[in-house]
Structures are given as C-alpha cells and as structure tokens.
Design an enzyme around this catalytic site. Structure first.
Site, mmCIF file in Angstrom:
data_model
loop_
_atom_site.group_PDB
_atom_site.id
_atom_site.type_symbol
_atom_site.label_atom_id
_atom_site.label_comp_id
_atom_site.label_asym_id
_atom_site.label_seq_id
_atom_site.Cartn_x
_atom_site.Cartn_y
_atom_site.Cartn_z
ATOM 1 N N PHE A 150 0.759 -1.279 0.071
ATOM 2 C CA PHE A 150 0.047 -0.042 -0.121
ATOM 3 C C PHE A 150 0.890 1.223 -0.140
ATOM 4 C CE2 PHE A 150 -2.608 -3.401 1.674
ATOM 5 C CZ PHE A 150 -3.796 -3.243 0.909
ATOM 6 N N CYS A 261 -0.649 2.942 -10.773
ATOM 7 C CA CYS A 261 -1.445 1.986 -10.119
ATOM 8 C C CYS A 261 -3.046 2.294 -10.123
ATOM 9 C CB CYS A 261 -1.144 2.203 -8.418
ATOM 10 S SG CYS A 261 0.356 1.584 -8.061
HETATM 11 P P1 NAD Z 1 8.349 -1.239 -11.567
HETATM 12 O O1 NAD Z 1 8.127 -1.386 -13.065
HETATM 13 O O2 NAD Z 1 8.900 0.072 -10.867
HETATM 14 O O3 NAD Z 1 9.556 -2.399 -11.162
HETATM 15 C C1 NAD Z 1 9.348 -3.552 -11.448
HETATM 16 C C2 NAD Z 1 10.825 -4.233 -11.862
HETATM 17 O O4 NAD Z 1 10.793 -5.445 -11.847
HETATM 18 C C3 NAD Z 1 11.673 -3.591 -12.905
HETATM 19 O O5 NAD Z 1 12.985 -3.014 -12.126
HETATM 20 C C4 NAD Z 1 12.000 -4.698 -13.813
HETATM 21 O O6 NAD Z 1 13.100 -4.584 -14.607
HETATM 22 C C5 NAD Z 1 11.813 -5.790 -12.891
HETATM 23 N N1 NAD Z 1 11.246 -7.316 -13.677
HETATM 24 C C6 NAD Z 1 10.716 -7.504 -14.408
HETATM 25 N N2 NAD Z 1 10.757 -8.714 -14.857
HETATM 26 C C7 NAD Z 1 11.681 -9.341 -13.810
HETATM 27 C C8 NAD Z 1 11.954 -10.669 -13.649
HETATM 28 N N3 NAD Z 1 11.605 -11.900 -14.425
HETATM 29 N N4 NAD Z 1 12.953 -11.004 -12.703
HETATM 30 C C9 NAD Z 1 13.404 -9.920 -11.988
HETATM 31 N N5 NAD Z 1 13.171 -8.620 -12.234
HETATM 32 C C10 NAD Z 1 12.097 -8.456 -13.180
HETATM 33 O O7 NAD Z 1 7.087 -1.814 -10.733
HETATM 34 P P2 NAD Z 1 6.480 -1.227 -9.642
HETATM 35 O O8 NAD Z 1 6.065 0.246 -9.434
HETATM 36 O O9 NAD Z 1 7.590 -1.422 -8.315
HETATM 37 O O10 NAD Z 1 5.214 -2.191 -9.276
HETATM 38 C C11 NAD Z 1 5.408 -3.443 -9.103
HETATM 39 C C12 NAD Z 1 3.926 -4.135 -8.343
HETATM 40 O O11 NAD Z 1 3.694 -3.440 -7.161
HETATM 41 C C13 NAD Z 1 2.795 -3.582 -9.581
HETATM 42 O O12 NAD Z 1 2.128 -4.954 -9.369
HETATM 43 C C14 NAD Z 1 2.234 -2.795 -8.915
HETATM 44 O O13 NAD Z 1 0.850 -2.401 -9.288
HETATM 45 C C15 NAD Z 1 2.374 -2.669 -7.636
HETATM 46 N N6 NAD Z 1 2.291 -1.557 -6.709
HETATM 47 C C16 NAD Z 1 3.088 -0.369 -7.115
HETATM 48 C C17 NAD Z 1 3.011 0.812 -6.259
HETATM 49 C C18 NAD Z 1 3.739 2.029 -6.640
HETATM 50 O O14 NAD Z 1 3.486 3.010 -6.035
HETATM 51 N N7 NAD Z 1 4.559 1.830 -7.585
HETATM 52 C C19 NAD Z 1 2.248 0.565 -4.902
HETATM 53 C C20 NAD Z 1 1.801 -0.547 -4.508
HETATM 54 C C21 NAD Z 1 1.745 -1.521 -5.423
#
Ligand code: NAD
Length: 437
Positions: A150, A261
């Site tokens: 969150f 999100c």
């Molecule tokens: P992001 O795109 O910033 O980061 C994802 C990371 O995963 C990247 O660094 C990418 O290179 C890496 N990746 C992709 N495939 C991979 C693999 N097979 N092995 C290892 N690394 C790999 O995404 P985020 O913003 O951190 O969001 C991640 C999840 O969390 C999503 O489901 C999102 O909805 C959720 N979320 C995001 C937030 C936010 O504020 N950003 C808040 C809560 C929940």
C-alpha cells in the site's frame, strides 16, 4: 531472516531496503543487468525521498545485496517476495506473465521450503494460479501468500516502515507465523497485521485503490459542477471534509488521477468483475470521468485562446504524476503535452525530478528548462500540472517579469484567489471562480 525480493522497481527496492533496515539479510534480483550493476555501486535507480540513506547504510553493512542470479538469491531465502510489474495486458486486464513466469523459474530451482509472497497487485485467484505453477513444476513444499503493498511513491519509506496496516492473505499456519515475525518490527505502534484468506487479500488491494480513485473522481465532478453553478470547491471541500465520516484527505480536485497504479487497477477490477458477470458500474464512470478530467485544462485554454493555440508558447510546471517522485507513468502532464502540441503550441517544461524520464519518452517534442523561472521566459501562459512544494510559494515578481502574459492555468489549485486578483493575473483553476486580469 534471509529474504529474496524479485523485481527492484518502486515497490521491490523499497521493500528490500526497508526489510534490510530491521536486520534481515536481503538479496534483490532484477533482470536488467545495468540497473543491478548501478545498485551494487550504491546508485539508486529511482528517486524516492529518504530511501538513499537506508539504501546506502544497508549496502555498507552487508545486509542488502543485488544480483541478476535468481538461483543464488533464492538458495537460502526463507521468504521470496515477487515485486514484479502487473501492467494492463492487451485486453486491459492485469498481465500476470511476469509473476507467473518468475514463479515457474523459482519452482524449477527450489530445493527446500519457501514462502512465496505476491507483493505485486494481482487479481483475485492469482495465489491459486501461483500455487498451481509450483505443484506442476516441483515436489518441494511451498506456501503462497498474498501480501499487497500500500506504499505511496514520494512517502514510500515512511509508509513501509510505519504502515497503517499490513494485509497478509494465507491459509498456512507456518507462513502466517513467518510473516507475523517478519512484519512485527513495523507495527510496534499498534497498527494491525490483518490476516485473511488469499482472495480477500487480493481484492483488498484493488478495492482500496479503486475507492481512492473514486473519491478523487467524485471531487473532480463536484469541482466541475462548482464552475457551472458559481460555487467554490475549496469551500465545499472544507465543508464536507470536516465530517468525520468523509474525512479531509483525498478531497482535492485536479486534473485527474494518474500514476502506475490507480488507472490500471480501476480498469483491472472493472474487467475482472465482468469475468464473474458482475457489472461494476461505478468504476466505469470513474474511468470515463478521469479521461475527460485529464485534458480539461487544455479545454479551458482552448476556450481562452478561442481555439487558436497554434504558435502559443506554454510553460508547463510539473511532469511527474504527483510530487516527490520521478514516476511519469500515466501522468496527466503527458496528456496535456499531447493535446497542446497537437494544437500547435510550443511547450517548455520544468520538473524537479521527472525531466529525464519525459525526455526519454517525448524527445525534442517539447523543450525543457533548467529551472522553473527560465521556463516562463516569453511564455504566453503557465500551466501547472504537478503540485511540487516548490511551486506553492513562487517569486511572483519574477513570474511577472518572465511571462509574456500574466496568464496561469492551474490544474492543482495552488494559489489564493485574492492574491491573484491583487497581482492582476488571469487565473483559471479547478472548481473555482476564474480571475480575470
Ligand atoms: P516497476 O516497473 O517500478 O518495477 C518492476 C521491476 O521488476 C523492474 O525493475 C523490472 O526490471 C523488474 N523485473 C521484470 N521482470 C523481472 C524478472 N523476471 N525478474 C526480476 N526482475 C524483473 O513496478 P512497481 O511500480 O515497483 O510495481 C510492482 C508491482 O507493485 C505492481 O504490481 C504494482 O501494481 C504494485 N504496486 C506499485 C506501487 C507503486 O506505487 N509503484 C504501490 C503498490 C503496489
């Protein structure tokens, strides 16, 4: 505890760093080798206030490591977090290929008990899908847990270190005990770890984001109505926000919600409801209203310039989808840039953190300025798209000197109306009276 975090984006990097901060031994994995190399050298790949101090400290003290080698990272880990992207797929639903693909890779490597934790935002039923991937690919016992995140970008460290609540969805007593132990240091002030089943946990995350997007959208509609009936949305906001049942937060109108999100999560919940033959009507309206709200400020400009934006020089303050982040995913500013450039206007932007990301995306379609006031030079108007604190109390004299015309379109309601009258600006904001110069 030994922990592996797969994915080092906004969620994974904060999760890994904050878990190391309480003494755990964390290895973060990413597939982007260049990014991993940078992090190994103490270079953060994202802007997140306060994270750098924890990041450097835990690297120096050897509790936070980075690698591209999944097998090495998970070998001794007890808990493995999946913090992978779940972007909208071609059908608009959450694309689970990253999560299920990583689950398969892990299943082919595990040789002892692990807790596999989904931190990504995933639709109801994903824990069952992850479990199926493991049972199809390994005989080793694992527990699959839903633990939605969150945190808010910009205050992510505080949100992780002192969460309002931690939601853990699991049907395993063993996993529940491990998750309880891991999170205990973060809930010492008494905020709860709420244990529930996996499906309820998965839905909790979508329901939370959809509710917040609905609250913003409701206020945007109230603001639009205020403009028509001659009311002031700031007064209405205060009037309703002091009712404890409504609350003061998330009542600020603006140019629509964005970010990585809310847009994708509202859409994913609406679409996944359809799979169960449920028509989640309110979410459809929320999406529809947000689409128009994102470009409402350009409509206002179009009216002001009598449909002749061609050749106008427009200064744009703010590119990130919200302040204190460099994240531009679904940022309203991008839609404004699109509309303005399509109409033939020249845009010069300034943002304290997000300019490199926008430059990569739009190239030389717009100009960028080294500081906020240079962007104003000879501009016909200023548009404000992100409420960075820096813009809240500007040097009005310098604004006046640099701008060709004293015209402001403010998508974030930063300035006092009386002040704008006193300074003689044309000032058009959201849900408030237009101040004529
Ligand atoms: P992001 O795109 O910033 O980061 C994802 C990371 O995963 C990247 O660094 C990418 O290179 C890496 N990746 C992709 N495939 C991979 C693999 N097979 N092995 C290892 N690394 C790999 O995404 P985020 O913003 O951190 O969001 C991640 C999840 O969390 C999503 O489901 C999102 O909805 C959720 N979320 C995001 C937030 C936010 O504020 N950003 C808040 C809560 C929940």
């Amino acid at each position: 505890m030994k922990i592996a975090v797969i994915g080092t984006g906004y969620v994974g990097l904060v999760t890994g760093t904050c878990l190391a901060e309480t003494g755990n031994n964390v290895t973060c994995v990413d597939i982007v080798a260049e990014k991993v190399e940078k992090m190994k050298n103490g270079v953060m790949p994202i802007y997140e206030p306060g994270l750098d101090i924890l990041f450097n400290r835990n690297i120096e003290q050897g509790r936070l490591n980075f690698t591209t080698d999944l097998a090495a990272a998970i070998k001794d880990a007890v808990i493995i977090f999946l913090a992978l992207p779940t972007p909208p797929g071609g059908d608009g639903k959450a694309d689970l290929s990253y999560v299920l693909g990583a689950a398969k890779d892990i299943a082919n490597l595990v040789d002892n008990y692990k807790v596999i934790v989904t931190k990504s935002t995933v639709p109801v039923g994903t824990a069952d899908k992850v479990k199926a991937v493991f049972s199809e690919n390994t005989l080793v016992e694992v527990d699959v847990v839903s633990n939605p995140e969150f945190l808010r970008e910009g205050v992510a460290v505080e949100d992780f270190m002192k969460p309002d609540r931690v939601v853990v969805g699991t049907s395993s007593e063993k996993a529940r005990a491990l998750m309880g132990e891991l999170y205990a240091p973060y809930v010492r002030s008494g905020n709860p770890i709420i244990f529930m089943d996996e499906r309820s946990s998965e839905l909790t995350k979508y329901a939370a984001n959809s509710f917040l997007a609905t609250k913003i959208t409701f206020m945007n509609e109230v603001a639009n109505l205020c403009e028509l009936v001659g009311a002031d949305v700031d007064m209405v906001r205060k009037g309703i926000g002091s009712d404890a049942r409504i609350g003061k937060r998330f009542l600020f109108p603006g140019i629509g919600y964005g970010g990585s999100c809310f847009p994708k999560d509202v859409q994913a919940l609406a679409l996944s409801s359809e799979e169960y033959n449920y028509d989640f009507k309110i979410l459809k309206s929320v999406m529809e209203v947000n689409e128009t709200q994102k470009v409402k400020i350009v409509e206002k400009m179009d009216q002001y310039y009598k449909s002749d934006l061609k050749g106008k020089k427009i200064a744009l303050w703010g590119l990130a989808f919200k302040p204190e982040t460099d994240d531009i995913r679904e940022a309203p500013a991008l839609y404004i840039i699109d509309e303005l450039t399509k109409a033939g206007a020249e845009v010069v932007a300034y943002d304290p953190e997000a300019m490199p990301n926008v430059k990569r995306l739009v190239g030389d379609k717009i100009g960028f300025s080294e500081n906020a006031y240079d962007a104003l030079k000879d501009a016909d108007a200023l548009v404000i798209a992100t409420e960075w604190p820096l813009f809240r109390n500007p040097d009005y004299n310098l604004m006046e000197t640099n701008l060709k015309a004293k015209v402001i379109f403010d998508g974030r309601n930063l300035y006092d109306l009386q002040k704008m009258i006193d300074l003689g600006f044309y000032y058009n904001s959201i849900g408030r009276k237009i101040i004529e110069a």
